[in-house]
Design a protein around this motif. Structure first.
Motif, PDB file in Angstrom:
ATOM      1  N   TYR A 105       1.337 -14.082  16.369  1.00 26.73           N
ATOM      2  CA  TYR A 105       1.496 -12.842  16.161  1.00 26.73           C
ATOM      3  C   TYR A 105       2.703 -12.726  15.197  1.00 26.73           C
ATOM      4  O   TYR A 105       2.736 -11.747  14.110  1.00 26.73           O
ATOM      5  CB  TYR A 105       1.683 -11.779  17.576  1.00 26.73           C
ATOM      6  N   ARG A 106       3.539 -13.594  15.164  1.00 23.42           N
ATOM      7  CA  ARG A 106       4.696 -13.531  14.274  1.00 23.42           C
ATOM      8  C   ARG A 106       4.116 -14.132  12.632  1.00 23.42           C
ATOM      9  O   ARG A 106       4.650 -13.216  11.656  1.00 23.42           O
ATOM     10  CB  ARG A 106       5.787 -14.609  14.529  1.00 23.42           C
ATOM     11  N   ARG A 107       3.369 -14.899  12.806  1.00 22.28           N
ATOM     12  CA  ARG A 107       2.945 -15.393  11.228  1.00 22.28           C
ATOM     13  C   ARG A 107       1.843 -14.259  10.832  1.00 22.28           C
ATOM     14  O   ARG A 107       1.724 -13.984   9.630  1.00 22.28           O
ATOM     15  CB  ARG A 107       1.757 -16.529  11.615  1.00 22.28           C
ATOM     16  N   GLN A 108       1.098 -13.547  11.687  1.00 24.84           N
ATOM     17  CA  GLN A 108       0.144 -12.532  11.070  1.00 24.84           C
ATOM     18  C   GLN A 108       0.762 -11.212  11.075  1.00 24.84           C
ATOM     19  O   GLN A 108       0.353 -10.459   9.903  1.00 24.84           O
ATOM     20  CB  GLN A 108      -0.896 -12.230  12.273  1.00 24.84           C
ATOM     21  N   TYR A 109       1.863 -10.774  12.005  1.00 19.27           N
ATOM     22  CA  TYR A 109       2.356  -9.395  11.685  1.00 19.27           C
ATOM     23  C   TYR A 109       3.791  -9.099  11.692  1.00 19.27           C
ATOM     24  O   TYR A 109       4.279  -8.021  11.656  1.00 19.27           O
ATOM     25  CB  TYR A 109       1.642  -8.496  13.080  1.00 19.27           C
ATOM     26  N   GLY A 110       4.532 -10.170  11.926  1.00 19.07           N
ATOM     27  CA  GLY A 110       6.003 -10.449  11.817  1.00 19.07           C
ATOM     28  C   GLY A 110       6.691 -10.329  13.205  1.00 19.07           C
ATOM     29  O   GLY A 110       6.176 -10.508  13.942  1.00 19.07           O
ATOM     30  N   VAL A 113       6.511  -7.713  16.004  1.00 18.28           N
ATOM     31  CA  VAL A 113       5.392  -7.679  16.817  1.00 18.28           C
ATOM     32  C   VAL A 113       5.040  -8.799  17.774  1.00 18.28           C
ATOM     33  O   VAL A 113       4.813  -8.683  19.174  1.00 18.28           O
ATOM     34  CB  VAL A 113       4.208  -7.771  16.070  1.00 18.28           C
ATOM     35  N   GLU A 114       5.754  -9.898  17.414  1.00 16.93           N
ATOM     36  CA  GLU A 114       5.764 -11.240  18.241  1.00 16.93           C
ATOM     37  C   GLU A 114       6.782 -11.087  19.465  1.00 16.93           C
ATOM     38  O   GLU A 114       6.554 -11.493  20.724  1.00 16.93           O
ATOM     39  CB  GLU A 114       6.427 -12.353  17.393  1.00 16.93           C
TER      40      GLU A 114
END
Length: 204
Positions: A105-110, A113-114
């Motif tokens: 989620y960090r890679r995809q949304y920041g 969100v993570e």
């Protein structure tokens, strides 16, 4: 006799977990067992995680009390989730060499969100972990014939898991889970044979 077997099993589990911890070299080893666990160990880890003390002791009681309606979420719902994740998500996530689901989620949304996803996971697991610890306390209480209270048993059980998890991370958890799966399976087979023998006319 049973009490000493449990004590021996407890000591061996802690010892193995700490010995395996010596193989932890980096964060990937600690959080994801280095992404190199064989299939049978992964299978054992999943099995032992979802079929622990709460499942063995709690689910049958819930089924007897509420019927199938009471066990729709666990184990049937949770088992279905494992199958769906294994079929559609596990391989792509594994190829990315992620350490936690939050990394995705960090890679995809920041980062925000993570953090939110991680908090949701932690909160959702509180009830499940609490049930496992409560069942552990009951086990220690029963095998000690009441000499150890349920509260003390809960502390002993939780501390045991925390010790080898703290030092060895996922690698220690995976190996001890593999051993626990073998014990669980042998125990269930023995119970089934012991209960089914007289009914099946095995004693004739």
């Amino acid at each position: 006799m049973l009490l000493w077997f449990v004590i021996g099993y407890w000591a061996v589990s802690v010892a193995i977990g700490l010995i395996v911890a010596l193989r932890v070299r980096n964060t990937a080893d600690y959080a994801a067992a280095g992404h190199r666990m064989p299939l049978y160990v992964v299978t054992a880890t999943v099995f032992a995680t979802w079929f622990g003390s709460e499942t063995v002791l709690g689910i049958p009681a819930t089924f007897l009390k509420e019927g199938l309606r009471g066990v729709v979420a666990d184990p049937f719902g949770s088992s279905l989730c494992l199958v769906l994740v294994g079929l559609f998500f596990a391989r792509p996530l594994y190829r990315r060499k992620l350490l936690t689901i939050g990394d995705f989620y960090r890679r995809q949304y920041g980062r925000t969100v993570e953090v939110l996803v991680t908090l949701c996971i932690v909160i959702s697991y509180l009830g499940w972990v609490a049930a496992q610890i409560k069942a552990l306390g009951l086990v220690f209480n029963v095998v000690s014939a009441g000499a150890m209270s349920k509260a003390t048993g809960m502390i002993v059980g939780a501390t045991t898991v925390m010790v080898y998890t703290l030092f060895g991370g996922m690698l220690s958890v995976a190996i001890t889970d593999f051993i626990q799966m073998i014990i669980i399976m042998l125990g269930m087979v023995y119970i089934g044979w012991d209960l089914g023998g007289p009914a099946g006319g095995g004693g004739a």
